[in-house]
Enzyme design. Sequence first.
Site, PDB file in Angstrom:
ATOM      1  N   GLU A 224      33.558  40.134  34.246  1.00  0.00           N
ATOM      2  CA  GLU A 224      34.915  40.354  34.729  1.00  0.00           C
ATOM      3  C   GLU A 224      35.818  40.931  33.628  1.00  0.00           C
ATOM      4  OE1 GLU A 224      36.190  38.937  37.934  1.00  0.00           O
ATOM      5  OE2 GLU A 224      37.918  40.209  37.478  1.00  0.00           O
ATOM      6  N   ASP A 225      35.681  40.421  32.438  1.00  0.00           N
ATOM      7  CA  ASP A 225      36.686  40.692  31.400  1.00  0.00           C
ATOM      8  C   ASP A 225      36.202  41.452  30.178  1.00  0.00           C
ATOM      9  OD1 ASP A 225      38.647  39.388  32.859  1.00  0.00           O
ATOM     10  OD2 ASP A 225      38.095  37.431  32.056  1.00  0.00           O
TER      11      ASP A 225
END
Length: 492
Positions: free
Chosen positions: A78-79
């Site tokens: 996600e990051d």
Amino acid sequence: MDSTNFSDLERRLDSHYGPDDFSVLKKAYDFAKIAHEGQLRATGEPYFVHCFSVGLKLADLKLPSNVIAAGLLHDVPEDTTFTTEDIEKEFGPDIGSMVAAITKLGHVKYRGEQRYIENLRKMFVAMAEDVRVVFIKFADRMHNMETLYALPEHKRLRIAKEVLEIYAPIANRLGMGEYRGLFEDYAFKYIEPKEYGWTKHLLEERVKKFGPSLDRAMKHVSNELHRHSVGYVDIHGRVKHCYSLYRKLDKYKNDMSKVYDIVAMRVVVKDITDCYAVLGILHGIYTPLPGRIKDYIAQPKPNGYQSLHTTVFDESGSILEFQIRTQAMHEESEYGVAAHWRYKQGGTREERNVAWMEELARIQKELSANDFMAHLNELKLDMFRDRIFVFTPKGDVIDLPEDSTPIDMAYAIHTEIGNKVAQAKINGEIASLDRALKSGDMCELIIDKNRKSPNKDWLKFVKTRHARSKIRAALHGAQHGLLSSLWGKVKR
Ligand code: MN
């Protein structure tokens, strides 16, 4: 949190974990730490602090190393610049699939009611496919709640509501009492700050007042058990969670004197025989309150909870609740389904606990997203309302949502019984068909074989979706829906 040393994680892991576990954990630890290098959270701490906290929480649940590793890695796709494919290549398909599932769970594009429903649907699906993913999501959300103060107010409120409406009920259904309690308390603090403060104050006062008598009781009980040669694993006090006290006070119109279990004493022993022995010894030294002895060992609560409860007067006349259970029951009540996954790498699924999840997955697969959404509110009501146990005259146990009526019970047993029920006897006495059943009731259904169809007035009071759809189907002579027939199976 100050430290994110690998040794802090190592220290939480007992002898069930071997060198292979430590090596996969160290690898995941290093990977996540490097991947999130330079990123900060809203609290101003390095991002890795969050990943590490999630890993620690999963380690505290004694989950297998693969789950802890997936927890350390859960925010990588996600990051960071790494993808779920990178994770799979590095860590294999098991960890890869958990990280991919948790990443999917994170993407919710809707707002308002739609967002809520979509979130719930995703949780159901993830849970049914791999309940381990839900443990990771829980640990993730728990740490987010611990650091919620760092977010702007509108976000705090949205997240807190989501936790109260989605996470806490699912934790409850999974039998994870500790997570449910913590979720509710964190959410309560942000949603109703005033009531939270007031309840917390009440609790602290109570603990201050009862602390000394608890200590005395603990010594007294320990001595008596010793004298009777009944060994125990642990005796400890437990304080009720804030939100649960708040709800109970609400029920009793704020009359504190009716709430006996604000502080309770837990006696953990090695087997069931000892549970009953302890109960006998307690009643020998303290006077029990009539009607307050509950045998949840012989008759577990619908979510599987087992213990003996008794409320007694201690020497000083204070009222004290005891909860007596085995170590296995204790772990089950704190960690629920997660307790079955302890130390089990990959492990087999626990039949009893995941049967209803698998049904949900099937329902979800066979219905289009829109149908699922349309039925969700009713489904959710059945799922999350507190459950009761009702007995048939033969001693079979029917698991129903709270406030169910004999008609709901009849349809939960079999559609034909529902369609032909004429009368009900509750605990031996004729009762009207709209009477709300209570846990422990024995309900006998009297059938009229000549009856052609159900009464349409029943629709006015039945509580379960299942009964309602069966009645409608019988009245319309129509094919009953797929959803209702599947849902019927979930109940039994
Ligand atoms: Mn996260």
